[in-house]
Motif scaffolding. Structure first.
Motif, PDB file in Angstrom:
ATOM      1  N   ALA A 117       3.667  20.311   2.826  1.00  0.00           N
ATOM      2  CA  ALA A 117       3.351  19.721   1.526  1.00  0.00           C
ATOM      3  C   ALA A 117       1.911  19.232   1.481  1.00  0.00           C
ATOM      4  N   GLN A 118       1.458  18.993   0.255  1.00  0.00           N
ATOM      5  CA  GLN A 118       0.118  18.449   0.017  1.00  0.00           C
ATOM      6  C   GLN A 118       0.282  17.169  -0.793  1.00  0.00           C
ATOM      7  N   VAL A 119      -0.213  16.057  -0.274  1.00  0.00           N
ATOM      8  CA  VAL A 119      -0.097  14.780  -0.990  1.00  0.00           C
ATOM      9  C   VAL A 119      -0.970  14.829  -2.251  1.00  0.00           C
ATOM     10  N   ALA A 120      -0.409  14.362  -3.360  1.00  0.00           N
ATOM     11  CA  ALA A 120      -1.169  14.305  -4.609  1.00  0.00           C
ATOM     12  C   ALA A 120      -2.413  13.449  -4.394  1.00  0.00           C
ATOM     13  N   ALA A 121      -3.551  13.922  -4.871  1.00  0.00           N
ATOM     14  CA  ALA A 121      -4.819  13.218  -4.650  1.00  0.00           C
ATOM     15  C   ALA A 121      -4.740  11.772  -5.131  1.00  0.00           C
ATOM     16  N   VAL A 122      -4.010  11.534  -6.229  1.00  0.00           N
ATOM     17  CA  VAL A 122      -3.936  10.160  -6.762  1.00  0.00           C
ATOM     18  C   VAL A 122      -3.179   9.221  -5.826  1.00  0.00           C
ATOM     19  N   ASP A 123      -2.383   9.763  -4.902  1.00  0.00           N
ATOM     20  CA  ASP A 123      -1.646   8.904  -3.971  1.00  0.00           C
ATOM     21  C   ASP A 123      -2.335   8.766  -2.613  1.00  0.00           C
ATOM     22  N   MET A 124      -3.465   9.458  -2.414  1.00  0.00           N
ATOM     23  CA  MET A 124      -4.181   9.314  -1.143  1.00  0.00           C
ATOM     24  C   MET A 124      -4.698   7.884  -0.922  1.00  0.00           C
ATOM     25  N   PRO A 125      -5.133   7.168  -1.998  1.00  0.00           N
ATOM     26  CA  PRO A 125      -5.519   5.765  -1.777  1.00  0.00           C
ATOM     27  C   PRO A 125      -4.358   4.917  -1.241  1.00  0.00           C
ATOM     28  N   LEU A 126      -3.120   5.233  -1.641  1.00  0.00           N
ATOM     29  CA  LEU A 126      -1.960   4.517  -1.095  1.00  0.00           C
ATOM     30  C   LEU A 126      -1.818   4.821   0.393  1.00  0.00           C
ATOM     31  N   CYS A 127      -1.959   6.114   0.742  1.00  0.00           N
ATOM     32  CA  CYS A 127      -1.850   6.505   2.157  1.00  0.00           C
ATOM     33  C   CYS A 127      -2.929   5.808   2.989  1.00  0.00           C
ATOM     34  N   ALA A 128      -4.119   5.672   2.399  1.00  0.00           N
ATOM     35  CA  ALA A 128      -5.243   5.068   3.134  1.00  0.00           C
ATOM     36  C   ALA A 128      -4.946   3.623   3.514  1.00  0.00           C
ATOM     37  N   GLN A 129      -4.060   2.974   2.780  1.00  0.00           N
ATOM     38  CA  GLN A 129      -3.756   1.566   3.058  1.00  0.00           C
ATOM     39  C   GLN A 129      -2.569   1.379   3.994  1.00  0.00           C
ATOM     40  N   LEU A 130      -1.957   2.475   4.447  1.00  0.00           N
ATOM     41  CA  LEU A 130      -0.788   2.365   5.323  1.00  0.00           C
ATOM     42  C   LEU A 130      -1.199   1.943   6.732  1.00  0.00           C
ATOM     43  N   LYS A 131      -0.300   1.223   7.391  1.00  0.00           N
ATOM     44  CA  LYS A 131      -0.519   0.769   8.775  1.00  0.00           C
ATOM     45  C   LYS A 131       0.556   1.382   9.667  1.00  0.00           C
ATOM     46  N   PRO A 132       0.261   1.523  10.966  1.00  0.00           N
ATOM     47  CA  PRO A 132       1.324   1.959  11.873  1.00  0.00           C
ATOM     48  C   PRO A 132       2.556   1.081  11.683  1.00  0.00           C
ATOM     49  N   GLY A 133       3.719   1.713  11.602  1.00  0.00           N
ATOM     50  CA  GLY A 133       4.969   0.966  11.396  1.00  0.00           C
ATOM     51  C   GLY A 133       5.441   0.968   9.952  1.00  0.00           C
ATOM     52  N   ASP A 134       4.534   1.230   9.003  1.00  0.00           N
ATOM     53  CA  ASP A 134       4.936   1.294   7.589  1.00  0.00           C
ATOM     54  C   ASP A 134       5.804   2.528   7.355  1.00  0.00           C
ATOM     55  N   ALA A 135       6.814   2.392   6.492  1.00  0.00           N
ATOM     56  CA  ALA A 135       7.678   3.531   6.161  1.00  0.00           C
ATOM     57  C   ALA A 135       7.359   4.027   4.756  1.00  0.00           C
ATOM     58  N   ILE A 136       7.352   5.355   4.604  1.00  0.00           N
ATOM     59  CA  ILE A 136       7.105   5.943   3.277  1.00  0.00           C
ATOM     60  C   ILE A 136       8.172   6.999   2.984  1.00  0.00           C
ATOM     61  N   TYR A 137       8.314   7.315   1.709  1.00  0.00           N
ATOM     62  CA  TYR A 137       9.196   8.402   1.269  1.00  0.00           C
ATOM     63  C   TYR A 137       8.341   9.421   0.532  1.00  0.00           C
TER      64      TYR A 137
END
Lengths: 243, 330
Positions: free
Chosen positions: B278-298
């Motif tokens: 898959a390819q993450v939507a560009a608008v959600d990359m800022p959300l990914c940038a703020q993730l830390k080890p241990g964070d869970a995503i769907y």
């Protein structure tokens, strides 16, 4: 019945991201694909669409990057960026426009084989039951084709290495491989442009800079170029390195 | 305007919107991981979006204003403080010379961006000021910031930056009561990441695809500016073909040989040979940038037209914000 032109490549186009589409020319490593990709790449640069940014050629694909804001405003037919660009690329391919052929250059890369520069040369020769001079001869007797640049800045994927030199990667990668190191991994040979960790069998080192961020064209090699390795001794290496 | 770094924190680098003209020579894009926060910090001080900013990772950094400053910050890695006074994000802040500013922990995210009026004055390398540490170029000498580093702004301010400066200029820390509401641009559910099926999507078995869209994936410890390792259900392949190395881009999710998952980020290699799910939507990359080890995503599936519409909407919203800041100082 229509006869299919042999010179016109067939391709399919897929979505990579909001800012890029990839043209797939067929999944194989072959010189005629490299030529088709290089030709189409040149053609696209000579006839760019509104919003075109850059391309990335690879073994069997050409990826086209663009600015969606400019593309969506353009007059190209299609509802969205993907349709507009797919249509444009397909048309460009079908038109019989001739691209001005980009001739790849032949680059000679001097290499000091063995010793401290090539810590794996002896073992590799032993593994293939060859003498060290045979390994050097086999490695320097081929005109290599640059299929693509990838992995790290300026790293060239070279094709056509002599099969007798094919060697698996080292079981444990080295933490530091100096820039300019020449290595073998499986069927591939290549030069490390930067100091990085790596698992390739290192057989020598070149004093040439494969990547220089201060240059207008930072990478010494580009897809479509030919590469020849030339053996040099330590004295020549030092002269070239200091010059 | 000039600052001196007292404590650099975990990883502080100069970044702008990155470089894309040398991709064919395998030079990565780099640039701010959370480009939305970087752009908002720039807009708040009257800069264009592409000016260089400092990307701080987590907190525990500190710097001194060696002159009067006009700065702005945005992001979720830290909160800027002067002694006990909390400086508000997403707006211009005037800071008098001699002030000591500390970054204190903000547990909601990992990266914070600080812009200065005019932008940080550093040389362009290959068309960008972004730092790419692996190859040692861009930013300040191709490296992360360290204690003692001095950074100055580009002296020539835009007319709007000059107006903001003149308007806020005072004997004390000063800022307006408005902000650029970054939260309004972001979805309410920050753990749901929208993705578009990638070219090799049908190389994976049905159960793996079901897992991919239902099971949480956890950001692994081995995560950095090049990519995140995602821990969760193993993704199995039905098609075992070798993929010839081809272009990848930040946001690409690759499945490695053992079925584990890597999400490529700003400093990623420009080509890869692992099949892509898959390819993450560009608008959600800022959300990914703020993730830390241990964070869970769907992961949530959208189609490419939706991704493109979201991208164009976000860009239009950001253009409107620039106009809104200009109106404040007409």
């Amino acid at each position: 019945m229509a006869t299919q032109s042999l010179t016109k490549p067939t391709f399919s186009i897929y979505y990579l991201s909001e800012r890029a589409v990839t043209i797939d020319f067929g999944q194989q490593i072959a010189e005629h694909l490299l030529d088709a990709i290089s030709d189409f790449n040149a053609l696209l640069h000579q006839h760019p669409f509104a919003g075109f940014c850059t391309t990335v050629p690879a073994y069997a694909t050409l990826t086209v990057f663009f600015d969606p804001l400019a593309v969506i405003k353009s007059a190209m037919p299609g509802a969205g960026c993907f349709e507009k660009i797919s249509g444009y690329l397909t048309n460009l391919n079908q038109q019989k426009k001739k691209s001005i052929k980009t001739i790849g250059t032949t680059v000679t890369i001097p290499v000091c084989y063995g010793g401290a520069f090539g810590p794996d040369l002896e073992e590799l020769a032993h593994l293939h039951q060859l003498g060290i001079t045979d390994v050097v001869k086999l490695h320097t007797s081929v005109i290599y084709t640059v299929y693509m640049i990838g992995f790290v800045p300026g790293f060239a994927y070279l094709g056509d290495m002599d099969e007798r030199l094919a060697t698996p990667r080292k079981a444990a990668p080295r933490p530091v491989i100096p820039a300019g190191s020449v290595g073998i991994a499986g069927q591939q040979t290549g030069v490390y442009p930067l100091q990085t960790p790596g698992g390739w069998q290192i057989i020598g080192q070149t004093p040439l800079k494969l990547f220089d961020a201060t240059k207008l064209q930072p990478s010494l090699l580009k897809a479509g170029d030919k590469v020849v390795f030339k053996p040099i001794n330590l004295k020549e290496f030092n002269q070239l390195a200091s010059g | 305007m000039q600052i001196r770094i007292v404590k650099p924190g975990l990883l502080s680098t100069i970044q702008d919107m990155g470089r894309d003209l040398y991709l064919s020579q395998a030079v990565p894009v780099s640039g701010a991981m959370d480009s939305l926060s970087a752009r908002i910090a720039n807009k708040a001080v009257g800069n264009t979006d592409n000016e260089a900013v400092i990307e701080f990772t987590y907190a525990d950094a500190e710097f001194i204003a060696e002159t009067d400053l006009l700065i702005a910050y945005a992001g979720d890695g830290a909160i800027l403080k002067v002694v006990d006074q909390k400086l508000p994000p997403e707006r211009p802040i005037y800071i008098p010379a001699g002030t000591n500013i500390k970054l204190t922990n903000n547990p909601t995210g990992s990266r914070t961006y600080m812009a200065i009026a005019g932008g940080w004055d550093l040389p362009d390398v290959l068309g960008s000021k972004s730092t790419f540490i692996t190859a040692g170029f861009g930013g300040l000498e191709g490296r992360s910031l360290k204690a003692g580093d001095q950074l100055t702004n580009i002296d020539k301010l835009s007319s709007i930056a000059q107006k903001i400066f003149d308007n806020l200029n005072a004997e004390h820390i000063n800022y307006p009561n408005w902000s650029i509401p970054r939260q309004l641009l972001l979805p309410a559910d920050r753990k749901s990441i929208r993705v578009v099926a990638a070219n090799e999507f049908d190389w994976f078995d049905k159960q793996s695809i079901v897992d991919f869209f239902t099971i949480p994936y956890v950001i692994g410890q081995r995560s950095n500016r090049m990519g995140y390792h995602l821990e969760g259900a193993i993704i199995n392949r039905v098609k075992k073909d070798e993929l010839l190395s081809t272009a990848v881009t930040p946001g690409t999710i690759q499945i490695t040989g053992n079925g584990s998952m890597v999400l490529l980020m700003a400093d990623c290699q420009i080509t890869g040979g692992y099949p892509r799910i898959a390819q993450v939507a560009a608008v959600d990359m800022p959300l990914c940038a703020q993730l830390k080890p241990g964070d869970a995503i769907y992961f949530k599936q959208i189609n490419r037209d939706e991704a493109e519409m979201l991208y164009l909407e976000r860009e239009r919203d950001l253009q409107r914000l620039t106009t809104a800041v200009q109106y404040k100082f007409l």
